[in-house]
Design a protein around this motif. Structure first.
Motif, PDB file in Angstrom:
ATOM      1  N   ALA A 166       0.821  -1.206   0.000  1.00 25.27           N
ATOM      2  CA  ALA A 166       0.000   0.000   0.000  1.00 25.27           C
ATOM      3  C   ALA A 166       0.858   1.260   0.000  1.00 25.27           C
ATOM      4  CB  ALA A 166      -0.914   0.004   1.224  1.00 25.27           C
ATOM      5  N   THR A 167       0.365   2.283  -0.680  1.00 21.75           N
ATOM      6  CA  THR A 167       1.003   3.598  -0.679  1.00 21.75           C
ATOM      7  C   THR A 167       0.261   4.510   0.295  1.00 21.75           C
ATOM      8  OG1 THR A 167      -0.428   4.436  -2.432  1.00 21.75           O
ATOM      9  CG2 THR A 167       1.620   3.311  -3.113  1.00 21.75           C
ATOM     10  N   ILE A 168       0.829   5.683   0.554  1.00 28.47           N
ATOM     11  CA  ILE A 168       0.152   6.648   1.417  1.00 28.47           C
ATOM     12  C   ILE A 168      -1.171   7.075   0.771  1.00 28.47           C
ATOM     13  CG2 ILE A 168       1.469   8.597   0.449  1.00 28.47           C
ATOM     14  CD1 ILE A 168       0.191   8.322   4.086  1.00 28.47           C
ATOM     15  N   GLU A 169      -1.194   7.137  -0.568  1.00 28.18           N
ATOM     16  CA  GLU A 169      -2.428   7.479  -1.285  1.00 28.18           C
ATOM     17  C   GLU A 169      -3.503   6.417  -1.050  1.00 28.18           C
ATOM     18  OE1 GLU A 169      -3.902   8.611  -5.835  1.00 28.18           O
ATOM     19  OE2 GLU A 169      -1.840   7.955  -5.466  1.00 28.18           O
ATOM     20  N   ASP A 170      -3.087   5.143  -1.101  1.00 29.96           N
ATOM     21  CA  ASP A 170      -4.031   4.052  -0.809  1.00 29.96           C
ATOM     22  C   ASP A 170      -4.607   4.191   0.591  1.00 29.96           C
ATOM     23  OD1 ASP A 170      -3.691   2.682  -3.251  1.00 29.96           O
ATOM     24  OD2 ASP A 170      -1.907   1.643  -2.496  1.00 29.96           O
ATOM     25  N   PHE A 171      -3.722   4.440   1.556  1.00 27.78           N
ATOM     26  CA  PHE A 171      -4.150   4.485   2.950  1.00 27.78           C
ATOM     27  C   PHE A 171      -5.111   5.643   3.206  1.00 27.78           C
ATOM     28  CE2 PHE A 171      -3.383   5.839   7.416  1.00 27.78           C
ATOM     29  CZ  PHE A 171      -3.993   4.750   8.030  1.00 27.78           C
ATOM     30  N   ILE A 172      -4.786   6.803   2.661  1.00 29.31           N
ATOM     31  CA  ILE A 172      -5.638   7.972   2.871  1.00 29.31           C
ATOM     32  C   ILE A 172      -7.006   7.752   2.220  1.00 29.31           C
ATOM     33  CG2 ILE A 172      -5.905  10.413   2.242  1.00 29.31           C
ATOM     34  CD1 ILE A 172      -2.882  10.719   2.788  1.00 29.31           C
ATOM     35  N   ASN A 173      -7.009   7.113   1.049  1.00 30.56           N
ATOM     36  CA  ASN A 173      -8.290   6.788   0.397  1.00 30.56           C
ATOM     37  C   ASN A 173      -9.090   5.784   1.222  1.00 30.56           C
ATOM     38  OD1 ASN A 173      -9.165   7.791  -2.391  1.00 30.56           O
ATOM     39  ND2 ASN A 173      -6.945   7.620  -2.636  1.00 30.56           N
ATOM     40  N   TYR A 174      -8.405   4.771   1.730  1.00 28.86           N
ATOM     41  CA  TYR A 174      -9.073   3.745   2.546  1.00 28.86           C
ATOM     42  C   TYR A 174      -9.639   4.362   3.823  1.00 28.86           C
ATOM     43  CZ  TYR A 174      -9.673  -0.607   5.206  1.00 28.86           C
ATOM     44  OH  TYR A 174     -10.180  -1.638   5.951  1.00 28.86           O
ATOM     45  N   ASP A 175      -8.870   5.244   4.425  1.00 30.88           N
ATOM     46  CA  ASP A 175      -9.292   5.923   5.656  1.00 30.88           C
ATOM     47  C   ASP A 175     -10.525   6.789   5.406  1.00 30.88           C
ATOM     48  OD1 ASP A 175      -9.003   6.353   8.366  1.00 30.88           O
ATOM     49  OD2 ASP A 175      -7.608   8.020   8.151  1.00 30.88           O
ATOM     50  N   ALA A 176     -10.662   7.245   4.159  1.00 26.53           N
ATOM     51  CA  ALA A 176     -11.826   8.069   3.793  1.00 26.53           C
ATOM     52  C   ALA A 176     -13.025   7.221   3.373  1.00 26.53           C
ATOM     53  CB  ALA A 176     -11.445   9.017   2.662  1.00 26.53           C
ATOM     54  N   GLY A 177     -12.848   5.890   3.385  1.00 31.22           N
ATOM     55  CA  GLY A 177     -13.952   5.005   3.036  1.00 31.22           C
ATOM     56  C   GLY A 177     -14.059   4.705   1.558  1.00 31.22           C
ATOM     57  N   ASN A 178     -12.988   4.977   0.791  1.00 27.41           N
ATOM     58  CA  ASN A 178     -12.998   4.701  -0.647  1.00 27.41           C
ATOM     59  C   ASN A 178     -12.410   3.327  -0.946  1.00 27.41           C
ATOM     60  OD1 ASN A 178     -14.072   7.258  -1.312  1.00 27.41           O
ATOM     61  ND2 ASN A 178     -12.037   8.185  -1.234  1.00 27.41           N
ATOM     62  N   GLU A 179     -12.784   2.771  -2.074  1.00 22.09           N
ATOM     63  CA  GLU A 179     -12.248   1.492  -2.509  1.00 22.09           C
ATOM     64  C   GLU A 179     -10.803   1.665  -2.980  1.00 22.09           C
ATOM     65  OE1 GLU A 179     -13.591  -1.629  -2.526  1.00 22.09           O
ATOM     66  OE2 GLU A 179     -15.318  -0.843  -1.438  1.00 22.09           O
ATOM     67  N   VAL A 180      -9.936   0.696  -2.632  1.00 19.42           N
ATOM     68  CA  VAL A 180      -8.548   0.715  -3.102  1.00 19.42           C
ATOM     69  C   VAL A 180      -8.203  -0.657  -3.659  1.00 19.42           C
ATOM     70  CG1 VAL A 180      -7.772   2.530  -1.530  1.00 19.42           C
ATOM     71  CG2 VAL A 180      -7.695   0.141  -0.779  1.00 19.42           C
ATOM     72  N   ALA A 181      -7.156  -0.694  -4.498  1.00 20.02           N
ATOM     73  CA  ALA A 181      -6.768  -1.954  -5.136  1.00 20.02           C
ATOM     74  C   ALA A 181      -6.100  -2.917  -4.162  1.00 20.02           C
ATOM     75  CB  ALA A 181      -5.827  -1.659  -6.313  1.00 20.02           C
ATOM     76  N   VAL A 182      -5.515  -2.377  -3.088  1.00 18.73           N
ATOM     77  CA  VAL A 182      -4.803  -3.192  -2.107  1.00 18.73           C
ATOM     78  C   VAL A 182      -5.812  -3.920  -1.221  1.00 18.73           C
ATOM     79  CG1 VAL A 182      -3.058  -3.121  -0.274  1.00 18.73           C
ATOM     80  CG2 VAL A 182      -2.949  -1.500  -2.155  1.00 18.73           C
ATOM     81  N   SER A 183      -5.432  -5.094  -0.726  1.00 21.56           N
ATOM     82  CA  SER A 183      -6.347  -5.889   0.098  1.00 21.56           C
ATOM     83  C   SER A 183      -6.700  -5.186   1.405  1.00 21.56           C
ATOM     84  CB  SER A 183      -5.721  -7.253   0.419  1.00 21.56           C
ATOM     85  OG  SER A 183      -4.692  -7.121   1.372  1.00 21.56           O
TER      86      SER A 183
ATOM     87  N   VAL B 123      -5.944  -9.326  11.522  1.00 21.04           N
ATOM     88  CA  VAL B 123      -5.149  -9.274  10.295  1.00 21.04           C
ATOM     89  C   VAL B 123      -4.440 -10.620  10.108  1.00 21.04           C
ATOM     90  CG1 VAL B 123      -4.838  -6.773  10.275  1.00 21.04           C
ATOM     91  CG2 VAL B 123      -3.208  -8.191  11.533  1.00 21.04           C
ATOM     92  N   ARG B 124      -3.523 -10.697   9.137  1.00 20.09           N
ATOM     93  CA  ARG B 124      -2.930 -11.991   8.784  1.00 20.09           C
ATOM     94  C   ARG B 124      -2.139 -12.633   9.921  1.00 20.09           C
ATOM     95  NH1 ARG B 124       1.777 -10.012   4.476  1.00 20.09           N
ATOM     96  NH2 ARG B 124       2.403  -8.165   5.647  1.00 20.09           N
ATOM     97  N   GLY B 125      -1.695 -11.846  10.922  1.00 23.88           N
ATOM     98  CA  GLY B 125      -0.963 -12.425  12.041  1.00 23.88           C
ATOM     99  C   GLY B 125      -1.829 -12.763  13.237  1.00 23.88           C
ATOM    100  N   LYS B 126      -3.156 -12.743  13.061  1.00 24.19           N
ATOM    101  CA  LYS B 126      -4.072 -12.917  14.200  1.00 24.19           C
ATOM    102  C   LYS B 126      -3.979 -14.291  14.850  1.00 24.19           C
ATOM    103  CE  LYS B 126      -7.906 -14.015  11.079  1.00 24.19           C
ATOM    104  NZ  LYS B 126      -9.193 -13.516  10.537  1.00 24.19           N
ATOM    105  N   THR B 127      -3.446 -15.269  14.118  1.00 21.81           N
ATOM    106  CA  THR B 127      -3.316 -16.628  14.682  1.00 21.81           C
ATOM    107  C   THR B 127      -1.952 -16.841  15.336  1.00 21.81           C
ATOM    108  OG1 THR B 127      -2.492 -17.491  12.573  1.00 21.81           O
ATOM    109  CG2 THR B 127      -4.868 -17.566  12.941  1.00 21.81           C
ATOM    110  N   LYS B 128      -1.114 -15.786  15.352  1.00 24.95           N
ATOM    111  CA  LYS B 128       0.257 -15.936  15.847  1.00 24.95           C
ATOM    112  C   LYS B 128       0.429 -15.332  17.244  1.00 24.95           C
ATOM    113  CE  LYS B 128       2.235 -16.326  11.244  1.00 24.95           C
ATOM    114  NZ  LYS B 128       3.220 -15.830  10.267  1.00 24.95           N
ATOM    115  N   SER B 129      -0.450 -15.727  18.137  1.00 23.24           N
ATOM    116  CA  SER B 129      -0.372 -15.366  19.566  1.00 23.24           C
ATOM    117  C   SER B 129      -0.224 -13.864  19.813  1.00 23.24           C
ATOM    118  CB  SER B 129       0.804 -16.108  20.224  1.00 23.24           C
ATOM    119  OG  SER B 129       0.733 -17.490  19.999  1.00 23.24           O
TER     120      SER B 129
END
Length: 377
Positions: free
Chosen positions: A79-96, A149-155
């Motif tokens: 993810a880029t800072i642009e992705d994160f800011i868009n995600y934080d604003a509730g927009n769809e992003v290409a990153v998971s 997140v992906r590490g949720k099973t790792k104690s």
């Protein structure tokens, strides 16, 4: 390559010296002496700027988001800072969404630690922290970091119970401390946080290095290790807020970062690591100061516009929210800004008219953003 080939030449677990380590050889190095002085001067300038700013956290908030992105990138997110800011604003992003949540968790863990450690302001307890920077707090931060997140099973929030390794799918390059020694070494690390070292920045370097050698968790060690740097400098009162980040420096040349850590584990070469770390402190302190000054100049210009040309008495309140969240939808600030929906939308229109904000073309669920902040990031 099969499993047996990968594990055939696995390095033995590295058992580092406990802290504090012997530094006399390093401190006779003229280059290190000069770097200590230069790094402290650079940090002093940054500290002075923060102390003389009414609300430094407001100006640094966008940089905290940038740090969350860069630190997570070191762990394999894209993810880029642009992705994160868009995600934080509730927009769809290409990153998971999983990757985006990891970045959100990083920022949440930092704010959680800040809240727990914040200084008590009443006269009887002036200058004291609510809670110390401790093993307990580190575990709580780790639990937040791996939440859902992906590490949720790792104690999450628990030290490793099995040996962990560092490397890739073809080769294991480093074997951290064995799990049975982890608690003892983390207790030593906690004690060292309160130790009076020759220099606080040197101490921060050794603290981060030792944490990486211990690698106390199954997952998330790199991110927690990087969070320890600003939290330690805040806890030891070198900075008034924990807003000094090294991820950009480490990410710039990841191989160099790993090489300098490797020099400690293989050759006990603390001098090379300390030099590298101090050079990063100088670079990041100068960059942080420059960016924070630009943020302050931008904020003051916008504030002047709010006072002289905006019709609502809540304009500065909205401006503050823009610096915390430079891309947003109206509903995300609706409960924060007093007044009716109509008042808020009139303000947003004024902010767009004055050039502080822009908006997308959607009639409903419009996204507003501050181009000046996004450009700086």
């Amino acid at each position: 390559m099969n499993f047996e080939e990968i594990y055939k030449n696995v390095p033995k677990p590295h058992i580092p010296e406990k802290l504090p380590v012997e530094l006399s050889a390093a401190l006779y190095d003229c280059e290190i002496i000069k770097l200590i002085s230069k790094a402290n001067n650079a940090m002093g300038a940054y500290r002075g700027f923060l102390l003389n700013t009414i609300n430094p956290m407001l100006l640094i908030a966008p940089l905290m988001s940038q740090e969350a992105v860069l630190s997570s990138k070191l762990e394999g997110t894209h993810a880029t800072i642009e992705d994160f800011i868009n995600y934080d604003a509730g927009n769809e992003v290409a990153v998971s969404k999983d990757e985006m949540q990891e970045i959100m968790n990083y920022r949440t863990a930092l704010f959680y630690a800040l809240d727990k450690m914040s200084t008590i302001s009443d006269e009887s307890e002036e200058g004291r922290h609510k809670l110390p920077l401790s093993v307990r707090l580190i575990k709580e931060m780790h639990k937040i970091l791996l939440d859902n997140v992906r590490g949720k099973t790792k104690s999450p929030g628990e030290f490793k119970s099995e040996q962990n390794y560092i490397g890739n799918s073809n080769k294991i390059t480093f074997t951290p401390l064995p799990p049975e020694l982890t608690l003892d070494y983390m207790a030593n690390l906690e004690k060292y946080i309160h130790h009076e070292e020759v220099d606080l920045l040197v101490q921060a370097a050794l603290l981060h290095c030792q944490f990486e050698m211990i690698h106390p968790f199954k997952d998330g060690n790199g991110r927690i290790g990087r969070l320890l740097i600003p939290l330690f400098l805040y806890y030891r009162d070198m900075l008034p807020v924990p807003t000094f980040y090294m991820s950009a420096y480490f990410e710039k040349d990841r191989n160099m970062y790993l090489e300098k850590l490797s020099a400690v584990s293989k050759d006990n070469d603390y001098a090379a690591w300390i030099k590298y770390f101090l050079e990063g402190v100088i670079e990041q302190a100068e960059i942080n100061t420059m960016k924070a000054k630009k943020m302050l100049g931008m904020y003051n210009d916008f504030k002047e516009l709010c006072i002289s040309e905006m019709s609502s008495k809540y304009a500065i309140m909205l401006l503050d929210e823009i610096f915390k969240k430079p891309m947003f939808k109206a509903k995300q600030v609706q409960d924060i800004i007093p007044g009716s929906k109509g008042t808020l939308y009139n303000m947003l229109d004024e902010f767009v008219e004055k050039g502080i904000l822009r908006k997308d073309e959607k009639v409903r669920n419009t996204t507003y953003y501050c181009p000046a902040i996004l450009t700086l990031l």
